[in-house]
Design a protein around this motif. Sequence first.
Motif, PDB file in Angstrom:
ATOM      1  N   LEU A 161      -1.042  67.617  10.376  1.00 19.85           N
ATOM      2  CA  LEU A 161      -1.166  66.625  11.437  1.00 19.85           C
ATOM      3  C   LEU A 161       0.054  66.724  12.325  1.00 19.85           C
ATOM      4  O   LEU A 161       1.183  66.783  11.827  1.00 19.85           O
ATOM      5  CB  LEU A 161      -1.278  65.226  10.848  1.00 19.85           C
ATOM      6  CG  LEU A 161      -1.443  64.099  11.862  1.00 19.85           C
ATOM      7  CD1 LEU A 161      -2.507  63.112  11.393  1.00 19.85           C
ATOM      8  CD2 LEU A 161      -0.131  63.384  12.128  1.00 19.85           C
ATOM      9  N   VAL A 162      -0.163  66.758  13.632  1.00 23.67           N
ATOM     10  CA  VAL A 162       0.956  66.810  14.578  1.00 23.67           C
ATOM     11  C   VAL A 162       0.792  65.702  15.606  1.00 23.67           C
ATOM     12  O   VAL A 162      -0.294  65.476  16.127  1.00 23.67           O
ATOM     13  CB  VAL A 162       1.087  68.195  15.259  1.00 23.67           C
ATOM     14  CG1 VAL A 162      -0.160  68.564  16.046  1.00 23.67           C
ATOM     15  CG2 VAL A 162       2.322  68.259  16.167  1.00 23.67           C
TER      16      VAL A 162
ATOM     17  N   ALA B  84      -5.219  76.219   7.769  1.00 26.75           N
ATOM     18  CA  ALA B  84      -5.322  74.762   7.655  1.00 26.75           C
ATOM     19  C   ALA B  84      -6.065  74.156   8.840  1.00 26.75           C
ATOM     20  O   ALA B  84      -6.105  74.720   9.932  1.00 26.75           O
ATOM     21  CB  ALA B  84      -3.923  74.148   7.584  1.00 26.75           C
ATOM     22  N   THR B  85      -6.618  72.985   8.610  1.00 30.95           N
ATOM     23  CA  THR B  85      -7.152  72.166   9.690  1.00 30.95           C
ATOM     24  C   THR B  85      -5.970  71.556  10.423  1.00 30.95           C
ATOM     25  O   THR B  85      -5.002  71.116   9.798  1.00 30.95           O
ATOM     26  CB  THR B  85      -8.036  71.039   9.120  1.00 30.95           C
ATOM     27  OG1 THR B  85      -9.159  71.626   8.461  1.00 30.95           O
ATOM     28  CG2 THR B  85      -8.512  70.093  10.208  1.00 30.95           C
TER      29      THR B  85
ATOM     30  N   ALA C  11      -3.574  64.536   5.252  1.00 31.22           N
ATOM     31  CA  ALA C  11      -2.632  65.568   5.689  1.00 31.22           C
ATOM     32  C   ALA C  11      -1.609  65.830   4.595  1.00 31.22           C
ATOM     33  O   ALA C  11      -1.130  64.905   3.938  1.00 31.22           O
ATOM     34  CB  ALA C  11      -1.936  65.132   6.967  1.00 31.22           C
ATOM     35  N   ASP C  12      -1.291  67.091   4.403  1.00 34.69           N
ATOM     36  CA  ASP C  12      -0.212  67.417   3.470  1.00 34.69           C
ATOM     37  C   ASP C  12       1.039  67.878   4.207  1.00 34.69           C
ATOM     38  O   ASP C  12       2.041  68.208   3.587  1.00 34.69           O
ATOM     39  CB  ASP C  12      -0.643  68.421   2.394  1.00 34.69           C
ATOM     40  CG  ASP C  12      -1.548  69.516   2.896  1.00 34.69           C
ATOM     41  OD1 ASP C  12      -1.559  69.796   4.104  1.00 34.69           O
ATOM     42  OD2 ASP C  12      -2.266  70.091   2.066  1.00 34.69           O
TER      43      ASP C  12
ATOM     44  N   ALA D 154       6.669  58.894   5.373  1.00 34.74           N
ATOM     45  CA  ALA D 154       5.569  59.796   5.009  1.00 34.74           C
ATOM     46  C   ALA D 154       5.507  60.019   3.503  1.00 34.74           C
ATOM     47  O   ALA D 154       6.526  60.066   2.823  1.00 34.74           O
ATOM     48  CB  ALA D 154       5.722  61.129   5.717  1.00 34.74           C
ATOM     49  N   SER D 155       4.277  60.176   3.020  1.00 33.69           N
ATOM     50  CA  SER D 155       4.081  60.491   1.601  1.00 33.69           C
ATOM     51  C   SER D 155       3.734  61.966   1.423  1.00 33.69           C
ATOM     52  O   SER D 155       3.269  62.363   0.361  1.00 33.69           O
ATOM     53  CB  SER D 155       2.987  59.600   1.012  1.00 33.69           C
ATOM     54  OG  SER D 155       1.780  59.796   1.713  1.00 33.69           O
ATOM     55  N   CYS D 156       3.973  62.747   2.464  1.00 29.51           N
ATOM     56  CA  CYS D 156       3.752  64.195   2.396  1.00 29.51           C
ATOM     57  C   CYS D 156       4.944  64.881   3.072  1.00 29.51           C
ATOM     58  O   CYS D 156       5.871  64.215   3.544  1.00 29.51           O
ATOM     59  CB  CYS D 156       2.435  64.573   3.090  1.00 29.51           C
ATOM     60  SG  CYS D 156       2.390  64.197   4.859  1.00 29.51           S
ATOM     61  N   ASP D 157       4.909  66.198   3.133  1.00 24.37           N
ATOM     62  CA  ASP D 157       5.978  66.939   3.787  1.00 24.37           C
ATOM     63  C   ASP D 157       6.011  66.614   5.281  1.00 24.37           C
ATOM     64  O   ASP D 157       4.978  66.333   5.893  1.00 24.37           O
ATOM     65  CB  ASP D 157       5.764  68.444   3.630  1.00 24.37           C
ATOM     66  CG  ASP D 157       5.968  68.929   2.202  1.00 24.37           C
ATOM     67  OD1 ASP D 157       6.423  68.142   1.356  1.00 24.37           O
ATOM     68  OD2 ASP D 157       5.650  70.109   1.945  1.00 24.37           O
ATOM     69  N   VAL D 158       7.219  66.667   5.851  1.00 26.17           N
ATOM     70  CA  VAL D 158       7.407  66.445   7.282  1.00 26.17           C
ATOM     71  C   VAL D 158       8.228  67.604   7.828  1.00 26.17           C
ATOM     72  O   VAL D 158       9.252  67.969   7.261  1.00 26.17           O
ATOM     73  CB  VAL D 158       8.137  65.113   7.564  1.00 26.17           C
ATOM     74  CG1 VAL D 158       8.427  64.947   9.054  1.00 26.17           C
ATOM     75  CG2 VAL D 158       7.329  63.935   7.038  1.00 26.17           C
TER      76      VAL D 158
END
Length: 152
Positions: free
Chosen positions: A7-8, A32-33, A109-110, A138-142
């Motif tokens: 996600l961006v 990836a999507t 999103a990861d 965030a609960s994922c990588d940034v």
Amino acid sequence: MAYRTVLVGTDGSASSFRAVSAAASLAAATGATLVLACAYLPMRESERAAAADRLGELAYKVSGSTPADDALRAAREHAVAAGAGDVVLATGQGEAVDVLISLAGRHRADLIVVGNRGLNSLAGRLLGSVPSGVSHRASCDVLIVHTTDGKG
């Protein structure tokens, strides 16, 4: 680690399109999507006009969903040019950090990608830095992409 959904965030600015291109290249390389995300804040016309006078070139951030939709369409062009194949557009009403975190959860999103705009600017210190807020919540990588010189 291979990312499945990247996600961006974009706000329609040139610097955000640099983050979109970086995210699109990464999504293309990993299969990836790519989710292009944009936040918007609804506002009465009188408030919008007053804010536009004060914010100058940043005024695009205070209008309804139409500018967000326009920004996403433009971002899609950058993403496709950078190689992204599977592109999803997503808008949300609210503050940018809240919307990005919410959309990242909704789309599973990861990886969240944001530009560095606002990290070292006066506007970032006064209004809050999106990259800083996203990286803390965030609960994922940034991934914070270097899209500006840090002076603006």
